[in-house]
Design an enzyme around this catalytic site. Structure first.
Site, PDB file in Angstrom:
ATOM      1  N   GLY A 176       0.849  -1.178   0.000  1.00 38.39           N
ATOM      2  CA  GLY A 176       0.000   0.000   0.000  1.00 38.39           C
ATOM      3  C   GLY A 176       0.884   1.226   0.000  1.00 38.39           C
ATOM      4  O   GLY A 176       2.005   1.178   0.511  1.00 38.39           O
TER       5      GLY A 176
ATOM      6  N   GLN B 250       3.562   9.992   0.420  1.00 42.11           N
ATOM      7  CA  GLN B 250       4.835   9.249   0.438  1.00 42.11           C
ATOM      8  C   GLN B 250       5.627   9.402  -0.849  1.00 42.11           C
ATOM      9  O   GLN B 250       6.813   9.087  -0.885  1.00 42.11           O
ATOM     10  CB  GLN B 250       4.577   7.750   0.690  1.00 42.11           C
TER      11      GLN B 250
ATOM     12  N   CYS C  35       6.348  -0.053   6.747  1.00 39.61           N
ATOM     13  CA  CYS C  35       5.978   1.136   5.979  1.00 39.61           C
ATOM     14  C   CYS C  35       7.133   1.493   5.048  1.00 39.61           C
ATOM     15  O   CYS C  35       8.287   1.480   5.466  1.00 39.61           O
ATOM     16  CB  CYS C  35       5.707   2.286   6.940  1.00 39.61           C
ATOM     17  N   LEU C  36       6.828   1.804   3.799  1.00 44.24           N
ATOM     18  CA  LEU C  36       7.883   2.126   2.844  1.00 44.24           C
ATOM     19  C   LEU C  36       8.657   3.390   3.252  1.00 44.24           C
ATOM     20  O   LEU C  36       9.792   3.582   2.826  1.00 44.24           O
ATOM     21  CB  LEU C  36       7.295   2.311   1.436  1.00 44.24           C
TER      22      LEU C  36
ATOM     23  N   HIS D 194      -3.786   2.059   8.082  1.00 40.27           N
ATOM     24  CA  HIS D 194      -2.409   2.548   8.006  1.00 40.27           C
ATOM     25  C   HIS D 194      -2.286   3.627   6.918  1.00 40.27           C
ATOM     26  O   HIS D 194      -1.701   4.690   7.146  1.00 40.27           O
ATOM     27  CB  HIS D 194      -1.464   1.369   7.717  1.00 40.27           C
ATOM     28  N   GLU D 195      -2.860   3.353   5.751  1.00 37.06           N
ATOM     29  CA  GLU D 195      -2.718   4.289   4.626  1.00 37.06           C
ATOM     30  C   GLU D 195      -3.547   5.559   4.828  1.00 37.06           C
ATOM     31  O   GLU D 195      -3.096   6.655   4.500  1.00 37.06           O
ATOM     32  CB  GLU D 195      -3.096   3.607   3.306  1.00 37.06           C
TER      33      GLU D 195
ATOM     34  N   HIS E  51      -1.813   8.020   6.869  1.00 42.26           N
ATOM     35  CA  HIS E  51      -0.820   8.811   6.132  1.00 42.26           C
ATOM     36  C   HIS E  51      -1.432  10.108   5.605  1.00 42.26           C
ATOM     37  O   HIS E  51      -0.759  11.137   5.546  1.00 42.26           O
ATOM     38  CB  HIS E  51      -0.291   8.025   4.927  1.00 42.26           C
TER      39      HIS E  51
HETATM   40 CO    CO Z   1       3.126   3.600   5.520  1.00 38.33          CO
END
Ligand code: CO
Length: 176
Positions: A45, A50, A93-94, A135-136, A139
């Site tokens: 995701g 990001q 998380c990226l 989670h997304e 963000h």
């Molecule tokens: Co993340």
């Protein structure tokens, strides 16, 4: 096009993202690029902030159970309701290369959003799907998963967080 990914310490990850204009002609190609960027980084995701765009867009693609694919584009998503038990699950998380930590979140959510065809959607999500979405969507509100872990766990990862901030970690994907 594969975007470089913004990592912990950069202010865009703390900003509240703005609503997307559904008629923006650049939207389809941006969504395509988000999928490409996510696949390239082996993510499940990713949220637009990001990759440096402060807009309310999320893409998700993950095999959830027995080859069943959870794939979607979520534009201007809003969580309408949290419900169910509180569950502990490991998250990565990226924007935090090399870190995964247990995070407690409600099991289920009801959300509304627009899909890639500009269609209004409203639905319930549970389990891994709910987890990725929470989670997304966080963000988009400038909230990061480390905000939801215990102070002790955060203390334990302090050095790792510092090295991400100082760009001293190696990644398999390009970071900004
Ligand atoms: Co993340």
């Amino acid at each position: 096009m594969i975007f470089p990914i913004y990592t912990y310490g950069q202010s865009i990850l703390r900003d509240k993202a703005e609503d997307v204009d559904l008629n923006d002609v650049l939207l389809p190609s941006f969504i395509y690029d988000m999928f490409e960027t996510m696949h390239n980084a082996n993510g499940i995701g990713i949220a637009a902030p990001q990759v440096g765009l402060n807009k309310r867009i999320i893409v998700i693609e993950e095999e959830v159970t027995d080859g069943e694919l959870f794939k979607g584009v979520f534009i201007n998503p809003t969580i309408l309701k949290y419900y169910g038990r509180m569950l502990l699950m490991s998250e990565g998380c990226l924007s935090f290369p090399g870190i995964s930590e247990n995070v407690v979140r409600p099991e289920s959510i009801e959300i509304e959003w627009y899909d890639e065809n500009k269609e209004y959607q409203r639905n319930f999500f549970h389990g891994v799907e709910s987890r990725i979405l929470q989670h997304e969507i966080d963000h988009l509100n400038g909230v990061l998963f480390i905000d939801k872990i215990s102070g002790l766990d955060r203390l334990k990862m302090f050095m790792r967080l510092e090295s991400i901030k100082n760009k001293k970690v190696t990644t398999t994907y390009q970071v900004k």
